[in-house]
Design an enzyme around this catalytic site. Sequence first.
Site, PDB file in Angstrom:
ATOM      1  N   MET A 105      23.638  27.144  53.085  1.00 30.36           N
ATOM      2  CA  MET A 105      22.964  27.546  54.325  1.00 30.36           C
ATOM      3  C   MET A 105      22.948  26.327  55.227  1.00 30.36           C
ATOM      4  SD  MET A 105      20.039  29.812  52.472  1.00 30.36           S
ATOM      5  CE  MET A 105      20.344  28.995  50.913  1.00 30.36           C
ATOM      6  N   HIS A 126      25.065  28.122  47.337  1.00 28.83           N
ATOM      7  CA  HIS A 126      24.891  28.916  48.554  1.00 28.83           C
ATOM      8  C   HIS A 126      24.619  27.943  49.696  1.00 28.83           C
ATOM      9  CE1 HIS A 126      22.190  32.163  50.690  1.00 28.83           C
ATOM     10  NE2 HIS A 126      23.216  31.784  51.427  1.00 28.83           N
ATOM     11  N   ASP A 166      20.478  26.790  46.235  1.00 28.29           N
ATOM     12  CA  ASP A 166      20.300  27.044  47.662  1.00 28.29           C
ATOM     13  C   ASP A 166      20.300  25.733  48.434  1.00 28.29           C
ATOM     14  OD1 ASP A 166      20.082  29.887  47.914  1.00 28.29           O
ATOM     15  OD2 ASP A 166      18.164  29.751  46.850  1.00 28.29           O
ATOM     16  N   SER A 206      17.956  31.480  40.789  1.00 27.71           N
ATOM     17  CA  SER A 206      17.967  30.551  41.921  1.00 27.71           C
ATOM     18  C   SER A 206      16.885  29.488  41.732  1.00 27.71           C
ATOM     19  CB  SER A 206      17.709  31.313  43.223  1.00 27.71           C
ATOM     20  OG  SER A 206      17.407  30.394  44.256  1.00 27.71           O
ATOM     21  N   MET A 264      20.128  23.890  51.896  1.00 27.61           N
ATOM     22  CA  MET A 264      19.661  24.092  53.278  1.00 27.61           C
ATOM     23  C   MET A 264      19.614  22.741  53.979  1.00 27.61           C
ATOM     24  SD  MET A 264      16.555  26.777  52.605  1.00 27.61           S
ATOM     25  CE  MET A 264      16.637  28.014  51.290  1.00 27.61           C
ATOM     26  N   MET A 279      22.583  39.167  52.004  1.00 27.37           N
ATOM     27  CA  MET A 279      21.223  38.621  52.063  1.00 27.37           C
ATOM     28  C   MET A 279      20.232  39.757  52.318  1.00 27.37           C
ATOM     29  SD  MET A 279      21.593  35.414  51.501  1.00 27.37           S
ATOM     30  CE  MET A 279      19.841  35.075  51.660  1.00 27.37           C
ATOM     31  N   HIS A 316      21.916  29.588  40.599  1.00 26.98           N
ATOM     32  CA  HIS A 316      22.164  29.680  42.047  1.00 26.98           C
ATOM     33  C   HIS A 316      21.464  28.489  42.716  1.00 26.98           C
ATOM     34  CE1 HIS A 316      22.745  32.079  45.808  1.00 26.98           C
ATOM     35  NE2 HIS A 316      21.569  31.590  46.164  1.00 26.98           N
ATOM     36  N   ASP A 370      20.823  38.811  47.480  1.00 25.31           N
ATOM     37  CA  ASP A 370      20.015  37.584  47.409  1.00 25.31           C
ATOM     38  C   ASP A 370      18.799  37.703  48.318  1.00 25.31           C
ATOM     39  OD1 ASP A 370      19.136  34.992  47.084  1.00 25.31           O
ATOM     40  OD2 ASP A 370      20.804  34.050  48.175  1.00 25.31           O
TER      41      ASP A 370
HETATM   42  C1  DX5 Z   1      16.902  32.417  50.526  1.00 23.55           C
HETATM   43  C2  DX5 Z   1      17.761  31.963  49.373  1.00 23.55           C
HETATM   44  C3  DX5 Z   1      17.538  32.754  48.163  1.00 23.55           C
HETATM   45  C4  DX5 Z   1      16.157  32.521  47.573  1.00 23.55           C
HETATM   46  C5  DX5 Z   1      15.644  33.785  47.002  1.00 23.55           C
HETATM   47  O1  DX5 Z   1      17.211  31.687  51.653  1.00 23.55           O
HETATM   48  O2  DX5 Z   1      19.139  32.084  49.700  1.00 23.55           O
HETATM   49  O3  DX5 Z   1      18.530  32.477  47.187  1.00 23.55           O
HETATM   50  O4  DX5 Z   1      16.193  31.539  46.583  1.00 23.55           O
HETATM   51  O5  DX5 Z   1      14.300  33.650  46.715  1.00 23.55           O
HETATM   52  P1  DX5 Z   1      13.469  34.910  46.219  1.00 23.55           P
HETATM   53  O6  DX5 Z   1      14.182  35.486  45.048  1.00 23.55           O
HETATM   54  O7  DX5 Z   1      12.120  34.351  45.874  1.00 23.55           O
HETATM   55  O8  DX5 Z   1      13.414  35.869  47.372  1.00 23.55           O
HETATM   56 ZN    ZN Z   2      20.600  31.875  48.021  1.00 19.76          ZN
END
Ligand code: DX5
Ligand code: ZN
Length: 228
Positions: free
Chosen positions: A78, A76, A45, A18, A47, A147, A43, A183
């Site tokens: 969010m 992903h 993320d 990620s 947001m 999650m 991956h 994740d």
């Molecule tokens: C959290 C993300 C994860 C994040 C994980 O909101 O969806 O993908 O990157 O980070 P680590 O591995 O540091 O917990």
């Molecule tokens: Zn993620």
Amino acid sequence: MTASRPTAHQGQVRIAASILSADLAHLAEAVAAAERGGADMIHVDVMDGCFVPPITMGPMIVEALRRVTTLPLGVHLMVCQPERHLEAFARAGASSLAVHPEATAHPYRALSQIRDLGVHAGIALNPGTPAEACAELRDVLDFVVVMSVNPGYAGQAFLAGVLPKIGRLRALLAGWSGWVGIDGGISPQTAGPAVAAGADVLIAASAIFDAPEGIEMAVAALRAAARP
Ligand code: DX5
Ligand code: ZN
């Protein structure tokens, strides 16, 4: 366009790196190092400051990644009302798109739209969302991401209490051929329990991109820890 359907892993756990913890000023180098270390996916993320407080990256980053790696790009989302953005991420080169059922009134439709775009379709479940949220989605579902932190930030502590949800998902979706990712808070310490609980894909940010031993070694360490 129709994507070939992914199948559940044949005993081989996959590692998704990620980039939330990567140095974005040197993103191509970070991804190349993860690839050399043996990462199976990247991956991304996304947001939006609505579904979760931070704002991170959008289709432009996916498009840039697509030019520097051949690894699958798992996006992903969010974001609130993710259906507004599916086409843009598919066009940018996403290999899979995960939406949160908490973020849309129409998860079935969103998953169908993702498949129609030729992309693998997944659901990401917050720690407080039960496996049952996927029960009526199996016909349009390629994968589920459980999650193990509340989404929004890298580097949070692993919530081991979510692990039984993977077994509940498998029971609920008996005969389903998709994969289950986990994740949040994945590290060499938590990878073993996650795999033992049934995870096919380990998604990790800080354990890979913040590792003192370097990105390549960190991916290898995760893979070693994931071995049964
Ligand atoms: C959290 C993300 C994860 C994040 C994980 O909101 O969806 O993908 O990157 O980070 P680590 O591995 O540091 O917990
Ligand atoms: Zn993620």
